[in-house]
Design an enzyme around this catalytic site. Structure first.
Site, mmCIF file in Angstrom:
data_model
loop_
_atom_site.group_PDB
_atom_site.id
_atom_site.type_symbol
_atom_site.label_atom_id
_atom_site.label_comp_id
_atom_site.label_asym_id
_atom_site.label_seq_id
_atom_site.Cartn_x
_atom_site.Cartn_y
_atom_site.Cartn_z
ATOM 1 N N ASP A 53 -40.658 -24.575 0.555
ATOM 2 C CA ASP A 53 -41.715 -25.214 -0.226
ATOM 3 C C ASP A 53 -42.017 -24.510 -1.539
ATOM 4 O O ASP A 53 -42.756 -25.041 -2.364
ATOM 5 C CB ASP A 53 -42.999 -25.291 0.596
ATOM 6 C CG ASP A 53 -43.650 -23.926 0.773
ATOM 7 O OD1 ASP A 53 -42.902 -22.933 0.925
ATOM 8 O OD2 ASP A 53 -44.886 -23.843 0.763
ATOM 9 N N CYS A 78 -15.644 -55.930 -9.039
ATOM 10 C CA CYS A 78 -16.482 -56.089 -10.233
ATOM 11 C C CYS A 78 -17.241 -54.802 -10.539
ATOM 12 O O CYS A 78 -17.244 -54.325 -11.682
ATOM 13 C CB CYS A 78 -17.477 -57.232 -10.034
ATOM 14 S SG CYS A 78 -16.740 -58.836 -9.744
ATOM 15 N N CYS A 122 -18.077 -58.779 -6.088
ATOM 16 C CA CYS A 122 -17.475 -57.920 -5.059
ATOM 17 C C CYS A 122 -17.279 -56.514 -5.622
ATOM 18 O O CYS A 122 -17.623 -56.232 -6.769
ATOM 19 C CB CYS A 122 -16.143 -58.494 -4.579
ATOM 20 S SG CYS A 122 -14.888 -58.566 -5.871
ATOM 21 N N CYS A 168 -6.752 -22.643 -2.134
ATOM 22 C CA CYS A 168 -7.557 -23.845 -2.403
ATOM 23 C C CYS A 168 -8.109 -23.792 -3.823
ATOM 24 O O CYS A 168 -8.063 -24.776 -4.567
ATOM 25 C CB CYS A 168 -8.712 -23.957 -1.414
ATOM 26 S SG CYS A 168 -8.202 -24.149 0.301
ATOM 27 N N ASP A 181 -37.859 -20.513 -3.000
ATOM 28 C CA ASP A 181 -36.901 -21.169 -2.119
ATOM 29 C C ASP A 181 -35.871 -21.994 -2.892
ATOM 30 O O ASP A 181 -34.890 -22.448 -2.300
ATOM 31 C CB ASP A 181 -37.633 -22.108 -1.139
ATOM 32 C CG ASP A 181 -38.587 -21.358 -0.226
ATOM 33 O OD1 ASP A 181 -38.229 -20.240 0.190
ATOM 34 O OD2 ASP A 181 -39.681 -21.879 0.055
ATOM 35 N N ASP A 215 -37.891 -21.473 5.736
ATOM 36 C CA ASP A 215 -38.792 -20.497 5.128
ATOM 37 C C ASP A 215 -39.989 -20.365 6.058
ATOM 38 O O ASP A 215 -40.230 -21.247 6.886
ATOM 39 C CB ASP A 215 -39.210 -20.991 3.742
ATOM 40 C CG ASP A 215 -40.205 -20.060 3.089
ATOM 41 O OD1 ASP A 215 -39.991 -18.838 3.137
ATOM 42 O OD2 ASP A 215 -41.208 -20.556 2.546
ATOM 43 N N CYS A 265 -9.793 -20.631 0.917
ATOM 44 C CA CYS A 265 -9.066 -19.430 0.483
ATOM 45 C C CYS A 265 -8.732 -19.559 -1.008
ATOM 46 O O CYS A 265 -9.039 -20.557 -1.653
ATOM 47 C CB CYS A 265 -7.787 -19.255 1.291
ATOM 48 S SG CYS A 265 -6.656 -20.661 1.118
#
Length: 994
Positions: free
Chosen positions: A865, A142, A139, A64, A869, A660, A61
């Site tokens: 394709d 980093c 980890c 938001c 599209d 499509d 809405c």
């Protein structure tokens, strides 16, 4: 930073302009209304405004939209923010010097919405991409730190750092900085940075130089190479006798470089010889193997010292004779056993474990804490307390204490073993890329042709020396060395390694071939069209690498946790030690709880160390990227190219697919099956006018008409059609042009109605008849008078109906949206089993339909394709492009289906669901391990069960957690697509054979 600040405040504006070219100096004031010659220029700084458009999902809405706008406008450097909740779009105008695109995207996501960049107007004009290998990350902390550092650099538009493959992809503005600055920033943070590539239109080759040469001669060679057209950069590495050349493969190639180098003669030294430089491995893989060997050697050396420490502390103390020897006092209370353990544990702590000190120092220097900090703190606490007990025992006649040398030594040994196993497992997650890169053959047979095209000679060359427009020979059983097209011969080529398609594809003159595929039973002569970074194989490798670099949104959980994980663990560890120590001193628990060999302080210390070393942020950091790496790799091996974790995450939520028609549900190879003229005209002349108009169109129907028109010009293979003037393509309706002074229109009923062309009743009947047979009716008018009707048929793909049926069983809604007429669309939909149809839709209407479905709460995938599209592919939550489609459609899509089979739509969705099921399992394990392991290590079970976790066992458990998460992701390599698809493929093969 200080230099930049000085540049902004103190330096003269000329220097400022040189350093920051985005600044414009513009204000003009005229003196007394004089002429331009009397005009004076006053310089002010006006920063260039950039525009970025985001797709924002989750807005329902205007409230938001208002909250997103409010959060964005709080950022510095925002000029304007327009939020469109209806179309899920946010358009932001901003000053790139003050804020970057990534910061804006993160702000939108922090507001509770999912955001992805669609368009960045300024950046598209001035964007360069570089990939950097980063060594030394341990980890998530980093990788997050490096990402944060890179994004803070002025001119960086986007940066992704992938812990699992130890690489970074950085999008930056080359007008503001160079890649050298990025490498410097990473190295200043304490990591090793190695440039992998810059840009996507440049290839690189390393040449080994043999012979006698001087610096002056090499300088001449460098200048000679730099003078060649298409050469971007030349670098000479004296230590390795290596020349690196960056070049555009469209313009030049490596054989030209070798020719220039070897034709250079310097006095009596003779010729210099150049060959392709080989490092004995391929980039990341050779580096990974070196790292594995390094950890393996470190682990073996640690065992040499740790095993005796363990035996003297845990085993020999229970063997009477040896125990007496070890307990023999050398000085005061200092025993031989303590001395042996001290001597053996010291090299483990400070030589083998030195990497943890270096990692800790680098992390703390940049203001963060990582896994190395926890390991260093835990082992140091055990080692230096043990050292204290040794020194006290040597100086005191009545001191009784217990050393923990075995704790520090065994901790380091188990952690190194864990890292070794983790790197081994992580290496297997990226095997898909290694396999793709190894597809290219090492050698190729280069043919020499005369002016008439006859072969005059052949030569075997290194596969990396192939250049554009070379003619190469492919013998039976050999791999195709590069992309190109057949100029002589015929054969069958197995393309399964690229497309996943198991059936060999027939190749004859004019057909294209893909580098890395396998020639089966005939000799082919291929003219090379694409080499280096332009080749299909290189583009697939780059796409898979980019997919593995891109983060899935779900990974944000691990990134957020990593920011406070290590400091929290240190706090919990200290709190655990303090709580047990105070409880012991105040006698809050009975002394019988304390082991006979310890006191309350030592018991508390063991609990504190166990908490510190059992906590593992690595497992959290690896949960998502390792699964994404394996998932995208498995997809690539099956002909489904998934562009990153974000596409994977959205695909597993898909509950509605928009198809499509032409080229997606149908074969995409329409043919003219019927022609009916409603006015007297010679058919050859009719098709000459129609083909001259349609030859300018890229639409599949237009190509079918032109191909059919060639039958009336048998004397020419590629006839020259009359010139078409004023050509115009009316999107969704047809085309029109002026040919031989006559206005030709070819299209549907809407086109004729728009231009006032009357459609006779018999033509209407012909159209209705064609539509009932699932054919497309096309009308042709000349000078506003209808002349003929064409019926074009595009047969369904054999697997279409079954694929739609399987999607229904997966609770996925299928919808067909086509630009074709309603009659043909309804006929096709009935045949394929799709209930919802939208016909006569223009490209923008396809995109609008996708938005309507999204607004209704569906997660929409679009499968297409063609160029028409592309808007819908971009608008959809997941865009899937058929691999045989146009480049624009493939570029706009999130997933590319290489085989052009509808079964792969199902494979893509099923694989994404399996991958995210694995990611959830990884997170359950990683979070559950920490949530259960830390309390147990802290001694929660000790009061009731007397069970405590020794630090060395806690360290082993920590190492095992990372390995287990990676191994859990590796199980995805056993992925099998749904069994229904295997039956479907068998049926499709049978249909094609018929």
């Amino acid at each position: 930073m200080a230099t930049k600040l000085l540049a902004l405040t103190c330096i003269r504006k000329e220097r400022f302009s040189e350093r920051y070219p985005v600044v414009r100096k513009r204000l003009i004031r005229s003196h007394g209304g004089g002429s331009p010659s009397e005009t004076a220029v006053l310089e002010i700084d006006e920063e260039e405004i950039s525009r970025a458009v985001f797709r924002v999902l989750g807005m329902t809405c205007s409230a938001c939209a208002g909250s997103v706008e409010k959060e964005i406008k709080r950022l510095p450097g925002i000029h304007e923010a327009v939020i469109d909740a209806l179309n899920n779009r946010a358009q932001i105008l901003f000053y790139p010097k003050s804020v970057n695109v990534e910061t804006i995207r993160e702000t939108i996501e922090d507001a509770g919405f999912e955001a992805s960049l669609i368009e960045n107007e300024a950046n598209e004009r001035s964007r360069q991409v570089c990939r950097i290998r980063i060594n030394g990350m341990t980890c998530t902390s980093c990788s997050s730190t490096i990402e944060r550092i890179l994004q803070s650099v002025n001119g960086v538009q986007r940066a992704h750092v992938a812990l699992a493959i130890e690489e970074a992809e950085v999008h930056y503005d080359p007008r503001l900085l160079s890649y050298d600055i990025l490498l410097e920033e990473i190295e200043n943070a304490g990591f090793e940075a190695v440039l992998i590539s810059t840009g996507e239109d440049v290839s690189k080759i390393d040449l080994k130089i043999d012979g006698e040469f001087t610096d002056e001669s090499m300088s001449i060679i460098e200048r000679s190479l730099e003078a060649l057209p298409g050469v971007q950069n030349v670098e000479f590495d004296r230590g390795a006798d290596k020349i690196s050349v960056l070049y555009k493969p469209d313009v030049t190639g490596p054989r030209n470089f070798i020719r220039v180098i070897e034709s250079t003669v310097f006095g009596h030294s003779g010729h210099i010889k150049a060959t392709v430089f080989s490092e004995g491995g391929v980039g990341r893989e050779s580096k990974k193997q070196g790292e594995i060997k390094q950890y393996y050697r470190s682990f073996l050396w640690s065992l040499v010292f740790t095993v005796p420490v363990f035996l003297t502390a845990m085993v020999f103390m229970y063997i009477p004779g040896i125990k007496h020897l070890l307990m023999f006092k050398v000085i005061n209370m200092l025993t031989i056993g303590e001395i042996i353990r001290w001597v053996l544990a010291t090299p483990v702590q400070f030589i083998i474990g030195w990497r943890f000190y270096v990692g800790s120092y680098k992390a703390l220097r940049r203001g963060s804490a990582n896994m190395d900090v926890l390991i260093a703190l835990g082992t140091n606490a055990a080692y230096f307390y043990s050292l204290y007990t040794v020194l006290r025992a040597a100086t005191s006649p009545d001191f009784k204490g217990v050393d923990f040398f075995e704790t520090s030594a065994m901790l380091i040994s188990f952690i190194i073993l864990g890292k070794y196993l983790e790197i081994m497992a992580k290496g297997k997650t990226s095997q898909a890329i290694a396999k793709l890169m190894n597809l290219a053959p090492d050698t190729a047979i280069l043919l020499t042709l005369d002016k008439e095209g006859n072969v005059t000679g052949e030569e075997e060359i290194d596969g990396r020396l192939i250049q554009k427009n070379d003619v190469i020979k492919i013998v039976p059983g050999a791999k195709v060395a590069s992309d190109g097209y057949v100029i002589w011969g015929q054969s069958h080529v197995n393309e399964s390694m690229i497309t996943g398609e198991a059936r060999p594809v027939a190749k004859r003159k004019g057909d294209t071939v893909i580098g890395g595929t396998l020639n089966e039973n005939g000799v082919l002569h291929i003219k090379v069209t694409r080499v280096g970074s332009e080749s299909a194989l290189a583009q697939i490798v780059r796409l898979v690498e980019s997919a593995q670099l891109a983060k899935a949104p779900v990974q944000k959980l691990a990134d957020r946790i990593s920011k406070f994980f290590v400091p929290l663990v240190i706090f919990l560890s200290f709190s655990t030690w303090l709580a047990w120590f105070i409880a012991g001193k105040l006698h809050w628990y009975p002394e019988s709880w304390i082991p006979s060999s310890m006191d309350s302080f030592e018991l508390a210390l063991q609990f504190g160390i166990s908490v510190m070393v059992i906590a593992c942020p690595c497992a959290l950091g690896l949960a998502t990227p390792t699964a994404v790496m394996v998932g995208t790799g498995v997809g690539a091996s099956q002909g489904v190219l998934i562009k990153g974790g974000q596409a994977l995450e959205r695909a597993h939520k898909v509950n509605c697919i928009v198809f499509d028609k032409t080229g997606t549900l149908t074969m995409g190879k329409p043919v003219v099956v019927k022609t009916k003229l409603v006015k007297n005209m010679v058919l050859r002349e009719f098709y000459e006018l129609v083909a001259a108009t349609e030859v300018n169109s890229e639409h599949p129907l237009a190509k079918a008409i032109v191909e059919y028109a060639k039958k009336f010009r048998d004397d020419e293979e590629n006839p020259a059609w009359p010139e078409a003037l004023d050509f115009a393509s009316i999107t969704g309706n047809g085309v029109k042009a002026t040919v031989k002074g006559r206005e030709i229109m070819v299209g549907n009923k809407n086109l004729m109605s728009d231009y006032g062309v009357m459609i006779p009743e018999d033509a209407e009947e012909l159209l209705a008849e064609a539509e009932e047979m699932a054919q497309t009716g096309i009308l042709v008018s000349i000078n506003s008078e209808l002349i003929g009707v064409l019926a074009v048929s595009d047969p369904l793909k054999p697997s279409a109906r079954e694929a739609i049926s399987i999607l229904k069983s997966m609770n996925i809604i299928s919808i067909m949206v086509t630009g074709d007429n309603w009659g043909t669309a309804n006929s096709i939909s009935r045949e394929v089993g799709i209930d919802s149809v939208i016909a006569e839709a223009k490209p923008e209407q396809k995109a609008e339909k996708v938005k309507e479905l999204q607004a209704a709460g569906h997660v929409v995938a679009m499968v297409g394709d063609g160029i028409n599209d592309s808007p819908a592919l971009v608008a959809a939550d997941v865009g899937m492009a058929i691999g045989a489609g146009t480049d624009i459609a493939i570029e706009a899509a999130d997933i590319v289906l290489m085989k052009s089979n509808l079964e792969d739509v199902i494979t893509a969705i099923d694989l994404s669901r399996k991958t995210f099921s694995r990611i959830r399992l990884n997170y359950v394990w990683a979070l559950g391990y920490n949530l259960m392991g830390i309390p147990i290590a802290a001694g929660v079970l000790f009061p009731s069960t007397r069970f405590r976790l020794p630090p060395w066992i806690a360290g082993a458990a920590m190492a095992a957690s990372s390995v287990s998460v990676v191994c859990c992701s590796l199980l995805l390599k056993n992925y099998k697509r749904p069994k229904k698809l295997d039956h479907l493929e068998v049926r499709e093969i049978q249909v094609e054979r018929v």
